[in-house]
Design a protein around this motif. Structure first.
Motif, PDB file in Angstrom:
ATOM      1  N   ALA A 191       0.981  -1.052  -0.072  1.00  0.00           N
ATOM      2  CA  ALA A 191      -0.012   0.070  -0.037  1.00  0.00           C
ATOM      3  C   ALA A 191       0.911   1.160  -0.042  1.00  0.00           C
ATOM      4  O   ALA A 191       0.515   2.289  -0.882  1.00  0.00           O
ATOM      5  N   LEU A 192       2.083   1.113   0.712  1.00  0.00           N
ATOM      6  CA  LEU A 192       2.698   2.367   0.762  1.00  0.00           C
ATOM      7  C   LEU A 192       3.656   2.401  -0.518  1.00  0.00           C
ATOM      8  O   LEU A 192       3.681   3.680  -1.110  1.00  0.00           O
ATOM      9  N   ARG A 193       3.929   1.354  -1.025  1.00  0.00           N
ATOM     10  CA  ARG A 193       4.578   1.245  -2.375  1.00  0.00           C
ATOM     11  C   ARG A 193       3.613   2.054  -3.536  1.00  0.00           C
ATOM     12  O   ARG A 193       4.294   2.873  -4.411  1.00  0.00           O
ATOM     13  N   LEU A 194       2.439   1.652  -3.425  1.00  0.00           N
ATOM     14  CA  LEU A 194       1.463   2.249  -4.498  1.00  0.00           C
ATOM     15  C   LEU A 194       1.164   3.608  -4.283  1.00  0.00           C
ATOM     16  O   LEU A 194       0.836   4.360  -5.296  1.00  0.00           O
ATOM     17  N   ALA A 195       1.432   4.027  -3.137  1.00  0.00           N
ATOM     18  CA  ALA A 195       1.199   5.405  -2.819  1.00  0.00           C
ATOM     19  C   ALA A 195       2.149   6.240  -3.445  1.00  0.00           C
ATOM     20  O   ALA A 195       1.770   7.289  -4.057  1.00  0.00           O
ATOM     21  N   ASN A 196       3.415   5.870  -3.517  1.00  0.00           N
ATOM     22  CA  ASN A 196       4.452   6.400  -4.013  1.00  0.00           C
ATOM     23  C   ASN A 196       4.381   6.380  -5.659  1.00  0.00           C
ATOM     24  O   ASN A 196       4.376   7.441  -6.200  1.00  0.00           O
ATOM     25  N   VAL A 229      -5.187   4.091  -4.319  1.00  0.00           N
ATOM     26  CA  VAL A 229      -4.285   3.202  -3.931  1.00  0.00           C
ATOM     27  C   VAL A 229      -5.125   1.704  -3.838  1.00  0.00           C
ATOM     28  O   VAL A 229      -4.849   0.658  -4.168  1.00  0.00           O
ATOM     29  N   ALA A 230      -6.315   1.990  -3.138  1.00  0.00           N
ATOM     30  CA  ALA A 230      -7.369   0.757  -2.934  1.00  0.00           C
ATOM     31  C   ALA A 230      -7.687   0.070  -4.185  1.00  0.00           C
ATOM     32  O   ALA A 230      -7.786  -1.068  -4.272  1.00  0.00           O
ATOM     33  N   ASP A 231      -7.950   1.053  -5.094  1.00  0.00           N
ATOM     34  CA  ASP A 231      -8.291   0.500  -6.334  1.00  0.00           C
ATOM     35  C   ASP A 231      -7.357  -0.164  -7.089  1.00  0.00           C
ATOM     36  O   ASP A 231      -7.402  -1.394  -7.788  1.00  0.00           O
ATOM     37  N   GLN A 232      -6.027   0.175  -6.881  1.00  0.00           N
ATOM     38  CA  GLN A 232      -5.106  -0.555  -7.562  1.00  0.00           C
ATOM     39  C   GLN A 232      -4.585  -1.899  -6.941  1.00  0.00           C
ATOM     40  O   GLN A 232      -4.428  -2.860  -7.424  1.00  0.00           O
ATOM     41  N   LEU A 233      -5.178  -1.964  -5.626  1.00  0.00           N
ATOM     42  CA  LEU A 233      -4.930  -3.137  -4.848  1.00  0.00           C
ATOM     43  C   LEU A 233      -6.047  -4.106  -5.199  1.00  0.00           C
ATOM     44  O   LEU A 233      -6.518  -5.172  -4.513  1.00  0.00           O
ATOM     45  N   ILE A 234      -7.078  -3.644  -5.790  1.00  0.00           N
ATOM     46  CA  ILE A 234      -8.446  -4.609  -6.023  1.00  0.00           C
ATOM     47  C   ILE A 234      -9.172  -4.589  -4.721  1.00  0.00           C
ATOM     48  O   ILE A 234      -9.551  -5.665  -4.282  1.00  0.00           O
ATOM     49  N   TYR A 235      -9.044  -3.592  -3.965  1.00  0.00           N
ATOM     50  CA  TYR A 235      -9.530  -3.500  -2.526  1.00  0.00           C
ATOM     51  C   TYR A 235     -10.893  -2.698  -2.428  1.00  0.00           C
ATOM     52  O   TYR A 235     -10.884  -1.311  -2.317  1.00  0.00           O
ATOM     53  N   SER A 236     -11.850  -3.470  -2.797  1.00  0.00           N
ATOM     54  CA  SER A 236     -13.282  -2.598  -3.194  1.00  0.00           C
ATOM     55  C   SER A 236     -13.967  -2.093  -1.974  1.00  0.00           C
ATOM     56  O   SER A 236     -14.863  -1.482  -2.205  1.00  0.00           O
ATOM     57  N   SER A 237     -13.633  -2.610  -0.415  1.00  0.00           N
ATOM     58  CA  SER A 237     -14.274  -2.247   0.539  1.00  0.00           C
ATOM     59  C   SER A 237     -13.252  -1.782   1.715  1.00  0.00           C
ATOM     60  O   SER A 237     -12.810  -2.624   2.470  1.00  0.00           O
ATOM     61  N   ILE A 238     -12.943  -0.338   1.888  1.00  0.00           N
ATOM     62  CA  ILE A 238     -12.069  -0.106   3.063  1.00  0.00           C
ATOM     63  C   ILE A 238     -12.515  -0.290   4.195  1.00  0.00           C
ATOM     64  O   ILE A 238     -13.683   0.409   4.188  1.00  0.00           O
ATOM     65  N   ARG A 239     -12.180  -0.711   5.154  1.00  0.00           N
ATOM     66  CA  ARG A 239     -12.872  -0.736   6.506  1.00  0.00           C
ATOM     67  C   ARG A 239     -12.122   0.123   7.322  1.00  0.00           C
ATOM     68  O   ARG A 239     -11.070   0.642   7.155  1.00  0.00           O
ATOM     69  N   THR A 240     -12.859   0.531   8.353  1.00  0.00           N
ATOM     70  CA  THR A 240     -12.389   1.490   9.317  1.00  0.00           C
ATOM     71  C   THR A 240     -12.056   0.892  10.626  1.00  0.00           C
ATOM     72  O   THR A 240     -12.281  -0.210  10.947  1.00  0.00           O
ATOM     73  N   ASP A 241     -11.801   1.710  11.606  1.00  0.00           N
ATOM     74  CA  ASP A 241     -11.523   1.049  13.060  1.00  0.00           C
ATOM     75  C   ASP A 241     -12.496   0.760  13.729  1.00  0.00           C
ATOM     76  O   ASP A 241     -12.497   0.221  14.801  1.00  0.00           O
TER      77      ASP A 241
END
Length: 334
Positions: free
Chosen positions: A39-44, A197-209
């Protein structure tokens, strides 16, 4: 087929990148580590700028094997880090063995110097053992929650996927490290970058705390019956002091016979049998993950008689609690 370039967002580059140190302990969870660092790499990559940098470290500065067997080279050992660096400890199997005096002392020292410290997957145990979570909210993989609660009653353990409490961070394992990393990215550089970044990870549902780490009870047991789900929830919350079937039935406005039929129909066992299995599963976790005596394990799981506990345990697992503890100790000594 060549993949198209990632869309670059206009992100104001910081004066200097935010730095992370990933402390890898033997048998760490590869998924938790990879989710955070990628995730950090993709942010860069998405920002077209170096927003984050990282290094890998280990206790002795030597390569470390993940729980899957893959071995990772590291950049160094347990030296003092820059005060603005963030430590993310990566752990996995048999984390209790990894709480070495050297690791705990180093974590305490870095925390005293003001560094933010996080634990991925079971690494929350190492932070708690070092005293870094006293009075704070935290989380850990659900499989380790029973033993964690017994050992660290000064930590406010939650069942959420991750917790960010001040300069302490913990995740429940698996993909929860992605959620934590996305929150960090959003706080540092905005939600648009985190979402990309979530889209790049195919991460379609970001969860919260606020999201819990386990499936809902109806999903887990494959049955969507509100009264059955409620009774199971009550059982799971009251393993140390079991509640009678009659009181459980009263709680959901059923007769004891109706509750019995409900369990027989959907779970092919009686309420009493299901409750017993939950208590024995907790007992097995405590035997495998803690140094608690067998008697104390029995009491923590609602058994007032050690002999009755041993009899029930043997019927469920074809071994006694004492042999389970002995065989686990033998495995740990190998």
């Amino acid at each position: 087929m060549r993949r198209p370039d990632t869309q670059t967002l206009v992100v104001e580059a910081p004066a200097k990148p935010r730095r992370f140190a990933f402390l890898l302990v033997p048998d760490f969870s590869l998924l938790s580590f990879a989710g955070a660092i990628d995730a950090l790499r993709l942010a860069n990559r998405t920002a077209g700028a170096q927003l984050y940098t990282w290094q890998l470290i280990s206790e002795g500065g030597e390569p470390v094997a993940a729980s899957c067997g893959s071995v990772f080279q590291v950049d160094g050992g347990l030296d003092d880090l820059a005060r603005d660096e963030v430590i993310l400890v990566c752990a996995g199997l048999d984390v209790e063995e990894k709480a070495t005096p050297k690791v705990l002392a180093w974590l305490r020292k870095q925390a005293r110097r003001g560094l933010a410290v996080g634990g991925l997957c079971t690494a929350g145990y190492l932070l708690a053992k070092a005293g870094l979570l006293d009075g704070k909210r935290a989380t850990i993989h659900w499989e380790n929650a029973d033993s964690f609660t017994e050992e660290f009653d000064e930590v406010r353990l939650t069942k959420t996927v991750f917790v960010h409490d001040g300069n302490r961070m913990t995740t429940a394992g698996g993909t929860a490290s992605i959620d934590l990393a996305l929150q960090i990215i959003a706080e540092d550089h905005g939600e648009e970058l985190a979402n990309t970044v979530a889209d790049q990870l195919i991460y379609s549902s970001i969860r919260t705390d606020q999201d819990t780490q386990r499936l809902s009870i109806p999903t887990r047991i494959g049955v969507r019956h509100p009264k059955l789900s409620r009774v199971i929830q009550i059982m799971e919350q009251n393993l140390e002091e079991p509640i009678s079937p009659a009181l459980l039935a009263d709680e959901v406005v059923l007769s004891t016979r109706q509750l019995e039929r409900l369990f027989r129909r959907y779970l092919n066992r009686s309420p009493k049998r299901y409750y017993m299995e939950l208590r024995l599963q907790k007992a097995r976790n405590l035997l495998m993950q803690t140094d608690m005596s067998v008697i104390n394990v029995a009491l923590a799981c609602g058994f007032t008689s050690p002999s009755h506990f041993s009899k029930c345990y043997r019927a469920q697992y074809q071994t006694t609690p004492y042999r389970e503890r002995g065989s686990h100790g033998a495995r740990l000594s190998v």
